[in-house]
Design an enzyme around this catalytic site. Structure first.
Site, PDB file in Angstrom:
ATOM      1  CE  LYS A 208      -4.452  -0.051   2.131  1.00 57.24           C
ATOM      2  NZ  LYS A 208      -5.303  -0.177   3.557  1.00 57.24           N
TER       3      LYS A 208
HETATM    4  O1  G3P Z   1      -7.895  -0.001   5.051  1.00 55.33           O
HETATM    5  C1  G3P Z   1      -7.993   1.143   4.402  1.00 55.33           C
HETATM    6  C2  G3P Z   1      -9.831   1.844   4.814  1.00 55.33           C
HETATM    7  O2  G3P Z   1     -10.429   0.888   4.510  1.00 55.33           O
HETATM    8  C3  G3P Z   1      -9.757   2.324   6.043  1.00 55.33           C
HETATM    9  O3  G3P Z   1     -11.224   2.563   6.464  1.00 55.33           O
HETATM   10  O4  G3P Z   1     -12.680   2.655   8.241  1.00 55.33           O
HETATM   11  O5  G3P Z   1     -10.549   3.685   8.445  1.00 55.33           O
HETATM   12  O6  G3P Z   1     -12.171   4.755   6.599  1.00 55.33           O
HETATM   13  P1  G3P Z   1     -11.552   3.539   7.757  1.00 55.33           P
END
Ligand code: G3P
Length: 216
Positions: free
Chosen positions: A83
């Protein structure tokens, strides 16, 4: 559409993989922090359990540092996807990593133009954060439709990995929009198979079955 589990929690990963619906996993620094585990050891375990790509995030913010970190992460297992944040140095790194054959997931994407640049640099996946956009009053799914159109217009092979999914509607709308992947936390995965009418009908069937005479 592929479903990835957005977590670094090994118990959740084992359980969701047992259901047979998980095609991969995504992690981020906040999710790793929650586990209290040493990252490299944790990453190796996740990669052993998950039957598909596992996204592991770089911390470096300069292209040389990102490439060096990505090389180390990619050595952990064959299913590692690195990533990389959508910043200028990240784009430089993604181009170099593509040439090295290291798969990338360009993350923290909040606009279709960021996704376009990631695709031009050869990203394997792009991760638009729909829930985070919703939370600042913009329609996250609109971004997914726009990225789908752009990628189709120019035949980009980069896969759209919808991230920051907060509820089942995000998963449904991702599938309707033609996203390649949706990553979601365990709570959302559980909501995907649950339905109140399923419980009502099943209860009725079992109650009637109990009244059927002379069963085998
Ligand atoms: O892993 C990346 C992403 O899905 C993070 O999501 O819930 O932290 O906005 P969130």
């Amino acid at each position: 559409m592929k479903l990835f589990l957005d977590t670094a929690d090994l118990d959740q990963i084992r359980e969701a993989c047992r259901w047979g619906i998980i095609d991969g996993a995504t992690t981020n620094p906040s999710l790793v922090f929650k586990t209290g585990r040493e990252p490299r050891e944790l990453y190796a375990e996740i990669c052993r359990i998950v039957p598909g790509p596992v996204s592991l995030e770089c911390i470096a913010l300069d292209s040389a540092g990102i490439v060096a970190e990505a090389r180390q992460l990619a050595e952990i297992a064959d299913n590692v996807v690195v990533k990389v944040p959508i910043i200028r140095e990240g784009l430089i790194a993604v181009k170099q990593l593509a040439a090295l054959g290291i798969k990338t997931n360009v993350t923290v994407v909040h606009s279709p133009l960021q996704a376009l640049l990631a695709a031009k640099c050869g990203a394997t996946y792009v991760s638009p954060f729909v829930g985070r956009l919703d939370s600042v009053g913009q329609v996250g799914m609109e971004m997914i439709h726009q990225i789908r159109t752009i990628f189709d217009n120019y035949d980009f092979a980069t896969e759209i990995l919808v991230a920051s999914a907060r509820h089942p509607l995000h998963v449904l709308e991702s599938a309707l929009a033609g996203a390649d992947v949706c990553t979601a936390p365990m709570e959302v995965m559980e909501q995907l198979y649950q339905h109140p009418m399923t419980d009502v009908v099943l209860k009725q069937f079992l109650a009637d079955w109990a009244k059927v005479p002379a069963k085998g």
